[in-house]
Write an enzyme that holds these catalytic residues in place. Structure first.
Site, PDB file in Angstrom:
ATOM      1  N   THR A  34       0.827  -1.214   0.000  1.00  0.00           N
ATOM      2  CA  THR A  34       0.000   0.000   0.000  1.00  0.00           C
ATOM      3  C   THR A  34       0.861   1.263   0.000  1.00  0.00           C
ATOM      4  O   THR A  34       2.005   1.247   0.464  1.00  0.00           O
ATOM      5  CB  THR A  34      -0.889  -0.013   1.264  1.00  0.00           C
ATOM      6  OG1 THR A  34      -1.465   1.278   1.446  1.00  0.00           O
ATOM      7  CG2 THR A  34      -0.091  -0.303   2.531  1.00  0.00           C
ATOM      8  N   ASP A  35       0.250   2.367  -0.441  1.00  0.00           N
ATOM      9  CA  ASP A  35       0.956   3.656  -0.380  1.00  0.00           C
ATOM     10  C   ASP A  35       1.034   4.187   1.048  1.00  0.00           C
ATOM     11  O   ASP A  35       1.774   5.126   1.324  1.00  0.00           O
ATOM     12  CB  ASP A  35       0.283   4.695  -1.296  1.00  0.00           C
ATOM     13  CG  ASP A  35      -1.173   4.983  -0.946  1.00  0.00           C
ATOM     14  OD1 ASP A  35      -1.732   4.318  -0.054  1.00  0.00           O
ATOM     15  OD2 ASP A  35      -1.762   5.890  -1.582  1.00  0.00           O
ATOM     16  N   GLU A  36       0.255   3.577   1.967  1.00  0.00           N
ATOM     17  CA  GLU A  36       0.214   4.097   3.338  1.00  0.00           C
ATOM     18  C   GLU A  36       1.554   3.931   4.057  1.00  0.00           C
ATOM     19  O   GLU A  36       1.793   4.564   5.083  1.00  0.00           O
ATOM     20  CB  GLU A  36      -0.923   3.436   4.126  1.00  0.00           C
ATOM     21  CG  GLU A  36      -2.241   3.604   3.400  1.00  0.00           C
ATOM     22  CD  GLU A  36      -3.487   3.329   4.234  1.00  0.00           C
ATOM     23  OE1 GLU A  36      -3.415   3.395   5.466  1.00  0.00           O
ATOM     24  OE2 GLU A  36      -4.524   3.058   3.619  1.00  0.00           O
ATOM     25  N   TYR A  42      -1.757  -0.507  10.942  1.00  0.00           N
ATOM     26  CA  TYR A  42      -1.870  -1.188   9.635  1.00  0.00           C
ATOM     27  C   TYR A  42      -0.683  -0.813   8.753  1.00  0.00           C
ATOM     28  O   TYR A  42       0.005  -1.681   8.208  1.00  0.00           O
ATOM     29  CB  TYR A  42      -3.191  -0.803   8.955  1.00  0.00           C
ATOM     30  CG  TYR A  42      -3.215  -1.120   7.469  1.00  0.00           C
ATOM     31  CD1 TYR A  42      -3.163  -2.441   7.021  1.00  0.00           C
ATOM     32  CD2 TYR A  42      -3.268  -0.111   6.506  1.00  0.00           C
ATOM     33  CE1 TYR A  42      -3.172  -2.744   5.654  1.00  0.00           C
ATOM     34  CE2 TYR A  42      -3.283  -0.400   5.150  1.00  0.00           C
ATOM     35  CZ  TYR A  42      -3.234  -1.717   4.727  1.00  0.00           C
ATOM     36  OH  TYR A  42      -3.231  -2.010   3.377  1.00  0.00           O
ATOM     37  N   LYS A  89       2.372  -3.192   7.263  1.00  0.00           N
ATOM     38  CA  LYS A  89       2.654  -3.373   5.837  1.00  0.00           C
ATOM     39  C   LYS A  89       4.087  -2.921   5.519  1.00  0.00           C
ATOM     40  O   LYS A  89       4.792  -3.556   4.734  1.00  0.00           O
ATOM     41  CB  LYS A  89       1.651  -2.596   4.973  1.00  0.00           C
ATOM     42  CG  LYS A  89       0.237  -3.127   5.001  1.00  0.00           C
ATOM     43  CD  LYS A  89       0.066  -4.532   4.435  1.00  0.00           C
ATOM     44  CE  LYS A  89       0.276  -4.614   2.942  1.00  0.00           C
ATOM     45  NZ  LYS A  89      -0.065  -5.985   2.416  1.00  0.00           N
TER      46      LYS A  89
END
Ligand code: NAD
Ligand code: TYD
Length: 359
Positions: free
Chosen positions: A138-140, A164, A168
Protein backbone atom coordinates in the site's frame (compact mmCIF):
# COMPACT_ATOMS: atom_id res chain seq x y z
CA UNK A 1 10.45 -27.36 -15.24
CA UNK A 2 8.47 -24.18 -14.67
CA UNK A 3 6.71 -22.75 -17.71
CA UNK A 4 3.92 -20.32 -18.55
CA UNK A 5 1.36 -23.06 -17.79
CA UNK A 6 2.70 -23.53 -14.25
CA UNK A 7 0.19 -22.30 -11.69
CA UNK A 8 0.19 -19.16 -9.57
CA UNK A 9 -0.21 -19.47 -5.81
CA UNK A 10 -2.36 -16.50 -4.75
CA UNK A 11 -2.90 -15.62 -1.08
CA UNK A 12 -5.97 -13.66 0.00
CA UNK A 13 -7.75 -14.33 -3.29
CA UNK A 14 -11.20 -14.30 -1.64
CA UNK A 15 -10.80 -10.71 -0.42
CA UNK A 16 -11.71 -7.54 -2.28
CA UNK A 17 -8.65 -7.01 -4.49
CA UNK A 18 -7.72 -10.70 -4.49
CA UNK A 19 -11.03 -11.81 -5.97
CA UNK A 20 -10.76 -9.16 -8.71
CA UNK A 21 -7.21 -10.34 -9.41
CA UNK A 22 -8.31 -13.98 -9.67
CA UNK A 23 -11.29 -13.20 -11.91
CA UNK A 24 -9.14 -10.93 -14.10
CA UNK A 25 -6.50 -13.66 -14.33
CA UNK A 26 -8.95 -16.22 -15.71
CA UNK A 27 -10.43 -13.66 -18.10
CA UNK A 28 -7.07 -12.46 -19.42
CA UNK A 29 -4.58 -15.34 -19.06
CA UNK A 30 -6.50 -18.47 -18.05
CA UNK A 31 -3.63 -20.58 -16.73
CA UNK A 32 -3.93 -22.56 -13.45
CA UNK A 33 -4.19 -20.74 -10.15
CA UNK A 34 -4.34 -21.94 -6.53
CA UNK A 35 -6.08 -19.57 -4.11
CA UNK A 36 -5.03 -19.87 -0.44
CA UNK A 37 -7.34 -17.89 1.84
CA UNK A 38 -8.25 -18.19 5.50
CA UNK A 39 -11.71 -16.71 4.90
CA UNK A 40 -11.63 -14.16 7.69
CA UNK A 41 -14.59 -11.76 7.91
CA UNK A 42 -13.14 -10.07 4.78
CA UNK A 43 -12.93 -13.19 2.62
CA UNK A 44 -16.02 -14.18 0.65
CA UNK A 45 -16.27 -17.18 -1.66
CA UNK A 46 -19.35 -15.67 -3.28
CA UNK A 47 -17.00 -13.27 -5.05
CA UNK A 48 -15.53 -16.26 -6.89
CA UNK A 49 -18.74 -18.04 -7.83
CA UNK A 50 -18.17 -17.35 -11.56
CA UNK A 51 -15.21 -19.76 -11.31
CA UNK A 52 -17.15 -22.71 -9.86
CA UNK A 53 -16.06 -25.89 -11.63
CA UNK A 54 -13.53 -23.97 -13.74
CA UNK A 55 -10.61 -26.14 -14.91
CA UNK A 56 -7.34 -24.87 -13.46
CA UNK A 57 -8.88 -23.15 -10.43
CA UNK A 58 -8.22 -24.57 -6.94
CA UNK A 59 -9.38 -23.06 -3.66
CA UNK A 60 -7.66 -24.00 -0.39
CA UNK A 61 -8.95 -22.70 2.92
CA UNK A 62 -5.94 -22.12 5.15
CA UNK A 63 -3.65 -19.70 6.91
CA UNK A 64 -0.49 -18.21 5.36
CA UNK A 65 1.12 -18.66 8.80
CA UNK A 66 0.75 -22.44 8.51
CA UNK A 67 4.21 -23.33 7.21
CA UNK A 68 3.46 -27.03 6.76
CA UNK A 69 0.42 -26.19 4.63
CA UNK A 70 2.31 -23.64 2.50
CA UNK A 71 5.20 -26.10 2.00
CA UNK A 72 2.83 -28.84 0.92
CA UNK A 73 1.04 -26.52 -1.54
CA UNK A 74 4.38 -25.51 -3.07
CA UNK A 75 5.46 -29.18 -3.37
CA UNK A 76 2.14 -30.29 -4.79
CA UNK A 77 1.43 -27.46 -7.27
CA UNK A 78 4.97 -26.28 -8.22
CA UNK A 79 3.84 -22.65 -8.84
CA UNK A 80 5.83 -20.25 -11.04
CA UNK A 81 4.91 -17.36 -8.75
CA UNK A 82 3.39 -16.44 -5.43
CA UNK A 83 1.07 -13.42 -5.52
CA UNK A 84 0.72 -12.32 -1.91
CA UNK A 85 -2.38 -10.29 -1.07
CA UNK A 86 -3.51 -11.89 2.22
CA UNK A 87 -3.56 -9.29 5.00
CA UNK A 88 -5.58 -7.53 7.60
CA UNK A 89 -6.38 -4.38 5.67
CA UNK A 90 -8.54 -1.89 7.60
CA UNK A 91 -6.88 1.05 9.39
CA UNK A 92 -9.69 1.53 11.94
CA UNK A 93 -9.57 -2.14 12.96
CA UNK A 94 -5.78 -1.85 13.36
CA UNK A 95 -6.32 1.01 15.83
CA UNK A 96 -8.70 -1.14 17.91
CA UNK A 97 -6.68 -4.38 17.72
CA UNK A 98 -3.17 -4.08 16.26
CA UNK A 99 -2.01 -7.58 17.29
CA UNK A 100 -3.76 -9.43 14.49
CA UNK A 101 -2.16 -7.01 12.00
CA UNK A 102 1.33 -7.86 13.18
CA UNK A 103 0.56 -11.60 13.24
CA UNK A 104 -0.92 -11.73 9.75
CA UNK A 105 0.88 -8.98 7.88
CA UNK A 106 4.36 -9.32 9.37
CA UNK A 107 4.65 -12.88 10.65
CA UNK A 108 2.46 -14.22 7.83
CA UNK A 109 4.68 -12.59 5.20
CA UNK A 110 7.76 -13.97 6.96
CA UNK A 111 6.36 -17.53 6.85
CA UNK A 112 5.56 -17.18 3.15
CA UNK A 113 8.99 -15.76 2.36
CA UNK A 114 10.72 -18.60 4.17
CA UNK A 115 8.59 -21.23 2.44
CA UNK A 116 9.22 -19.51 -0.92
CA UNK A 117 12.97 -19.37 -0.26
CA UNK A 118 13.12 -23.12 0.53
CA UNK A 119 11.13 -23.96 -2.59
CA UNK A 120 13.08 -21.58 -4.82
CA UNK A 121 16.54 -22.64 -3.64
CA UNK A 122 15.87 -26.24 -4.62
CA UNK A 123 14.89 -25.37 -8.20
CA UNK A 124 17.15 -25.81 -11.23
CA UNK A 125 18.88 -22.53 -12.16
CA UNK A 126 16.63 -21.74 -15.15
CA UNK A 127 13.51 -22.12 -12.98
CA UNK A 128 15.00 -19.90 -10.30
CA UNK A 129 15.22 -17.09 -12.83
CA UNK A 130 11.58 -17.43 -13.82
CA UNK A 131 10.11 -17.59 -10.32
CA UNK A 132 8.52 -14.46 -8.79
CA UNK A 133 7.29 -13.47 -5.34
CA UNK A 134 4.88 -10.57 -5.94
CA UNK A 135 4.14 -8.71 -2.72
CA UNK A 136 1.06 -6.50 -2.83
CA UNK A 137 1.38 -3.46 -0.60
CA UNK A 138 0.00 0.00 0.00
CA UNK A 139 0.96 3.66 -0.38
CA UNK A 140 0.21 4.10 3.34
CA UNK A 141 3.78 2.93 4.12
CA UNK A 142 5.00 6.37 2.97
CA UNK A 143 2.96 8.25 5.56
CA UNK A 144 1.13 11.51 5.01
CA UNK A 145 1.73 14.33 2.49
CA UNK A 146 1.17 18.06 3.00
CA UNK A 147 -0.91 19.94 0.38
CA UNK A 148 1.96 21.07 -1.89
CA UNK A 149 4.21 17.99 -1.47
CA UNK A 150 5.22 15.91 -4.49
CA UNK A 151 3.35 12.57 -4.81
CA UNK A 152 4.99 9.41 -3.42
CA UNK A 153 7.87 7.99 -5.45
CA UNK A 154 9.39 4.55 -4.96
CA UNK A 155 12.51 6.12 -3.44
CA UNK A 156 10.62 7.92 -0.64
CA UNK A 157 11.34 6.97 2.98
CA UNK A 158 8.77 4.89 4.87
CA UNK A 159 6.90 6.90 7.53
CA UNK A 160 3.90 4.74 8.48
CA UNK A 161 1.45 6.28 10.95
CA UNK A 162 -1.14 3.59 11.72
CA UNK A 163 -0.59 0.06 13.01
CA UNK A 164 -1.87 -1.19 9.64
CA UNK A 165 0.62 0.96 7.70
CA UNK A 166 3.45 -0.02 10.06
CA UNK A 167 2.69 -3.72 9.63
CA UNK A 168 2.65 -3.37 5.84
CA UNK A 169 5.88 -1.34 5.90
CA UNK A 170 7.49 -4.07 8.01
CA UNK A 171 6.37 -6.72 5.53
CA UNK A 172 7.77 -4.67 2.62
CA UNK A 173 11.08 -4.46 4.46
CA UNK A 174 11.15 -8.23 4.95
CA UNK A 175 10.54 -8.75 1.24
CA UNK A 176 13.37 -6.34 0.44
CA UNK A 177 15.72 -8.21 2.79
CA UNK A 178 14.83 -11.63 1.34
CA UNK A 179 15.76 -10.29 -2.07
CA UNK A 180 19.00 -8.61 -0.97
CA UNK A 181 20.16 -11.38 1.37
CA UNK A 182 19.01 -14.51 -0.44
CA UNK A 183 18.38 -13.32 -4.00
CA UNK A 184 14.68 -14.32 -3.93
CA UNK A 185 13.19 -12.73 -7.09
CA UNK A 186 10.67 -10.42 -5.45
CA UNK A 187 8.56 -7.63 -6.95
CA UNK A 188 6.69 -5.17 -4.70
CA UNK A 189 3.74 -2.98 -5.64
CA UNK A 190 2.54 -0.08 -3.46
CA UNK A 191 -0.94 0.93 -4.48
CA UNK A 192 -3.27 3.76 -3.52
CA UNK A 193 -6.86 3.39 -2.20
CA UNK A 194 -8.95 0.97 -4.25
CA UNK A 195 -12.70 1.10 -4.80
CA UNK A 196 -15.16 -1.01 -6.78
CA UNK A 197 -17.60 -3.92 -6.53
CA UNK A 198 -17.25 -6.51 -3.74
CA UNK A 199 -15.46 -4.24 -1.24
CA UNK A 200 -16.35 -4.99 2.37
CA UNK A 201 -18.57 -2.20 3.75
CA UNK A 202 -16.16 -1.11 6.46
CA UNK A 203 -14.19 1.01 3.95
CA UNK A 204 -15.38 4.48 3.01
CA UNK A 205 -17.14 3.96 -0.32
CA UNK A 206 -19.20 0.81 0.34
CA UNK A 207 -19.98 1.98 3.88
CA UNK A 208 -21.35 5.28 2.61
CA UNK A 209 -23.32 3.60 -0.17
CA UNK A 210 -24.92 1.08 2.15
CA UNK A 211 -25.88 3.70 4.72
CA UNK A 212 -27.11 6.26 2.18
CA UNK A 213 -29.36 3.67 0.49
CA UNK A 214 -30.95 3.04 3.91
CA UNK A 215 -31.18 6.73 4.86
CA UNK A 216 -28.65 6.44 7.69
CA UNK A 217 -26.10 9.18 8.64
CA UNK A 218 -22.87 9.12 6.60
CA UNK A 219 -19.92 9.42 9.03
CA UNK A 220 -17.30 11.92 7.81
CA UNK A 221 -14.18 11.79 9.97
CA UNK A 222 -13.03 15.27 11.08
CA UNK A 223 -13.33 18.01 8.45
CA UNK A 224 -13.55 15.55 5.53
CA UNK A 225 -10.71 17.30 3.69
CA UNK A 226 -8.37 14.31 3.85
CA UNK A 227 -7.21 13.41 0.36
CA UNK A 228 -7.00 9.91 -1.13
CA UNK A 229 -5.79 8.88 -4.60
CA UNK A 230 -8.58 6.51 -5.71
CA UNK A 231 -8.01 3.69 -8.18
CA UNK A 232 -10.67 1.39 -9.63
CA UNK A 233 -9.96 -2.14 -8.42
CA UNK A 234 -10.01 -3.64 -11.93
CA UNK A 235 -7.13 -1.33 -12.87
CA UNK A 236 -5.18 -2.57 -9.85
CA UNK A 237 -5.82 -6.21 -10.84
CA UNK A 238 -4.46 -5.46 -14.32
CA UNK A 239 -1.41 -3.71 -12.83
CA UNK A 240 -0.62 -6.79 -10.72
CA UNK A 241 -0.89 -9.02 -13.78
CA UNK A 242 1.63 -6.93 -15.72
CA UNK A 243 3.90 -6.48 -12.68
CA UNK A 244 4.09 -10.26 -12.50
CA UNK A 245 5.04 -10.57 -16.16
CA UNK A 246 7.28 -7.50 -16.60
CA UNK A 247 8.37 -6.42 -13.12
CA UNK A 248 12.10 -6.67 -12.48
CA UNK A 249 13.27 -8.70 -9.46
CA UNK A 250 14.13 -6.45 -6.53
CA UNK A 251 12.06 -3.55 -7.87
CA UNK A 252 9.14 -1.67 -6.35
CA UNK A 253 6.34 -0.09 -8.40
CA UNK A 254 3.90 2.55 -7.20
CA UNK A 255 0.39 2.06 -8.57
CA UNK A 256 -2.17 4.87 -8.45
CA UNK A 257 -5.02 6.55 -10.24
CA UNK A 258 -3.68 10.13 -10.68
CA UNK A 259 -6.94 10.86 -8.93
CA UNK A 260 -6.65 12.84 -5.70
CA UNK A 261 -10.01 13.56 -4.09
CA UNK A 262 -10.99 15.02 -0.73
CA UNK A 263 -13.32 12.67 1.16
CA UNK A 264 -16.10 15.28 1.19
CA UNK A 265 -15.96 15.48 -2.58
CA UNK A 266 -15.94 11.70 -2.99
CA UNK A 267 -18.98 11.28 -0.74
CA UNK A 268 -20.77 14.16 -2.49
CA UNK A 269 -20.19 12.42 -5.85
CA UNK A 270 -21.58 9.15 -4.47
CA UNK A 271 -24.65 10.95 -3.14
CA UNK A 272 -25.27 12.65 -6.49
CA UNK A 273 -25.06 9.29 -8.29
CA UNK A 274 -27.56 7.79 -5.85
CA UNK A 275 -29.89 10.77 -6.36
CA UNK A 276 -29.75 10.06 -10.10
CA UNK A 277 -30.09 6.26 -9.91
CA UNK A 278 -32.75 6.22 -7.16
CA UNK A 279 -35.12 8.97 -8.35
CA UNK A 280 -37.92 7.74 -6.05
CA UNK A 281 -35.85 7.42 -2.88
CA UNK A 282 -37.30 9.21 0.17
CA UNK A 283 -33.67 9.93 1.20
CA UNK A 284 -32.92 12.35 -1.65
CA UNK A 285 -30.87 14.47 -1.64
CA UNK A 286 -28.55 11.87 -0.09
CA UNK A 287 -25.87 14.51 0.64
CA UNK A 288 -28.10 15.73 3.47
CA UNK A 289 -27.14 12.54 5.35
CA UNK A 290 -23.44 13.57 5.64
CA UNK A 291 -22.51 13.94 9.32
CA UNK A 292 -19.20 15.05 10.78
CA UNK A 293 -17.92 12.66 13.48
CA UNK A 294 -14.77 12.53 15.64
CA UNK A 295 -11.62 12.17 13.57
CA UNK A 296 -9.53 9.00 13.33
CA UNK A 297 -6.45 9.20 15.60
CA UNK A 298 -3.26 9.79 13.58
CA UNK A 299 -5.39 10.31 10.46
CA UNK A 300 -3.16 10.71 7.39
CA UNK A 301 -4.03 13.96 5.65
CA UNK A 302 -3.10 13.18 2.08
CA UNK A 303 -1.91 10.30 -0.09
CA UNK A 304 -0.88 10.73 -3.71
CA UNK A 305 1.00 8.35 -5.99
CA UNK A 306 3.46 9.12 -8.74
CA UNK A 307 2.87 6.12 -11.02
CA UNK A 308 5.35 7.16 -13.71
CA UNK A 309 7.66 4.19 -13.15
CA UNK A 310 4.82 1.65 -13.55
CA UNK A 311 3.70 3.43 -16.72
CA UNK A 312 7.20 3.54 -18.17
CA UNK A 313 8.49 0.10 -17.16
CA UNK A 314 5.31 -1.98 -17.02
CA UNK A 315 3.35 -0.21 -19.75
CA UNK A 316 0.37 0.09 -17.39
CA UNK A 317 -2.13 2.93 -17.10
CA UNK A 318 -5.50 3.06 -15.36
CA UNK A 319 -8.41 2.70 -17.79
CA UNK A 320 -11.29 3.96 -15.63
CA UNK A 321 -11.82 7.59 -14.75
CA UNK A 322 -13.28 8.39 -11.32
CA UNK A 323 -16.63 9.12 -12.99
CA UNK A 324 -16.82 5.82 -14.91
CA UNK A 325 -15.46 3.77 -12.00
CA UNK A 326 -17.84 5.30 -9.45
CA UNK A 327 -20.80 4.80 -11.74
CA UNK A 328 -19.96 1.09 -12.15
CA UNK A 329 -19.46 0.77 -8.40
CA UNK A 330 -22.75 2.41 -7.40
CA UNK A 331 -24.63 0.33 -9.99
CA UNK A 332 -23.06 -2.87 -8.60
CA UNK A 333 -24.01 -2.10 -4.99
CA UNK A 334 -27.57 -1.23 -6.03
CA UNK A 335 -27.86 -4.47 -8.00
CA UNK A 336 -26.24 -6.62 -5.29
CA UNK A 337 -28.02 -5.64 -2.11
CA UNK A 338 -28.19 -9.32 -1.10
CA UNK A 339 -24.36 -9.52 -1.17
CA UNK A 340 -24.20 -6.54 1.18
CA UNK A 341 -26.91 -7.95 3.46
CA UNK A 342 -25.08 -11.26 3.72
CA UNK A 343 -21.75 -9.72 4.77
CA UNK A 344 -23.29 -7.11 7.08
CA UNK A 345 -25.18 -9.59 9.25
CA UNK A 346 -23.71 -10.83 12.55
CA UNK A 347 -20.17 -9.69 13.35
CA UNK A 348 -20.43 -6.58 11.16
CA UNK A 349 -23.01 -5.06 13.52
CA UNK A 350 -20.58 -5.50 16.41
CA UNK A 351 -17.86 -3.71 14.43
CA UNK A 352 -20.13 -0.75 13.63
CA UNK A 353 -20.95 -0.46 17.33
CA UNK A 354 -17.22 -0.61 18.31
CA UNK A 355 -16.04 1.94 15.74
CA UNK A 356 -18.88 4.45 15.57
CA UNK A 357 -20.86 4.40 18.85
CA UNK A 358 -18.38 6.59 20.77
CA UNK A 359 -17.71 9.09 17.93
P1 NAD B 1 -9.33 -7.60 2.22
O1 NAD B 1 -9.31 -7.32 3.68
O2 NAD B 1 -10.57 -7.35 1.43
O3 NAD B 1 -8.95 -9.15 1.97
C1 NAD B 1 -7.93 -9.80 2.64
C2 NAD B 1 -8.04 -11.30 2.34
O4 NAD B 1 -6.96 -11.96 3.01
C3 NAD B 1 -9.35 -11.93 2.85
O5 NAD B 1 -9.88 -12.77 1.86
C4 NAD B 1 -8.89 -12.72 4.07
O6 NAD B 1 -9.70 -13.87 4.31
C5 NAD B 1 -7.47 -13.11 3.68
N1 NAD B 1 -6.62 -13.38 4.85
C6 NAD B 1 -6.45 -12.60 5.95
N2 NAD B 1 -5.60 -13.18 6.82
C7 NAD B 1 -5.20 -14.36 6.23
C8 NAD B 1 -4.30 -15.39 6.63
N3 NAD B 1 -3.66 -15.34 7.80
N4 NAD B 1 -4.11 -16.43 5.79
C9 NAD B 1 -4.78 -16.48 4.60
N5 NAD B 1 -5.64 -15.54 4.18
C10 NAD B 1 -5.85 -14.48 4.99
O7 NAD B 1 -8.10 -6.81 1.63
P2 NAD B 1 -7.95 -6.07 0.22
O8 NAD B 1 -8.51 -4.71 0.33
O9 NAD B 1 -8.40 -6.96 -0.87
O10 NAD B 1 -6.36 -5.92 0.15
C11 NAD B 1 -5.55 -6.96 -0.37
C12 NAD B 1 -4.10 -6.55 -0.27
O11 NAD B 1 -3.88 -5.34 -0.97
C13 NAD B 1 -3.63 -6.31 1.16
O12 NAD B 1 -2.33 -6.82 1.31
C14 NAD B 1 -3.65 -4.80 1.30
O13 NAD B 1 -2.69 -4.37 2.24
C15 NAD B 1 -3.29 -4.36 -0.10
N6 NAD B 1 -3.82 -3.06 -0.53
C16 NAD B 1 -5.14 -2.74 -0.34
C17 NAD B 1 -5.61 -1.50 -0.78
C18 NAD B 1 -7.08 -1.13 -0.65
O14 NAD B 1 -7.44 0.01 -0.96
N7 NAD B 1 -7.96 -2.01 -0.24
C19 NAD B 1 -4.75 -0.60 -1.41
C20 NAD B 1 -3.41 -0.97 -1.57
C21 NAD B 1 -2.95 -2.19 -1.14
P1 TYD C 1 -10.73 3.93 4.29
O1 TYD C 1 -11.68 3.47 3.22
O2 TYD C 1 -10.83 3.31 5.63
O3 TYD C 1 -9.26 3.78 3.68
P2 TYD C 1 -7.83 4.31 4.27
O4 TYD C 1 -7.98 4.64 5.70
O5 TYD C 1 -6.98 3.11 4.04
O6 TYD C 1 -7.46 5.49 3.42
O7 TYD C 1 -10.91 5.50 4.46
C1 TYD C 1 -10.76 6.39 3.37
C2 TYD C 1 -10.86 7.79 3.89
O8 TYD C 1 -12.20 8.00 4.39
C3 TYD C 1 -9.94 8.06 5.08
O9 TYD C 1 -9.48 9.40 5.01
C4 TYD C 1 -10.86 7.89 6.29
C5 TYD C 1 -12.20 8.37 5.77
N1 TYD C 1 -13.39 7.72 6.40
C6 TYD C 1 -14.43 8.52 6.89
O10 TYD C 1 -14.39 9.77 6.81
N2 TYD C 1 -15.51 7.90 7.46
C7 TYD C 1 -15.60 6.54 7.57
O11 TYD C 1 -16.61 6.02 8.14
C8 TYD C 1 -14.52 5.73 7.05
C9 TYD C 1 -14.56 4.23 7.14
C10 TYD C 1 -13.44 6.38 6.46
Amino acid sequence: MLNQQSPLLVTGGAGFIGSHFVLDWFAAVDTPLVNLDKLTYAGNLRNLEPLAGRAGYTFVRGDIRDRALVDSLLRQHRPRAIVHLAAESHVDRSLVGPGEFLDTNVHGTFVLLEAARGYWQEMPAEDREQFRFLHVSTDEVYGSLKPGDAPFEETFAFRPNSPYAASKAASDMLVRAWHKSYGLPTVVTNCSNNYGPMQFPEKLLPLVLDRAIHGQPLPIYGDGMQVRDWLYVGDHAAALRVALERGKPGETYNIGGWNEQANLHTVTMLCALLDEMLPDSPHRPHARLMTSVADRPGHDRRYAINATKAERELGWRPRETFETGLRKTVRWYLDNQDWVEEVTSGAYRQWMETNYAGR
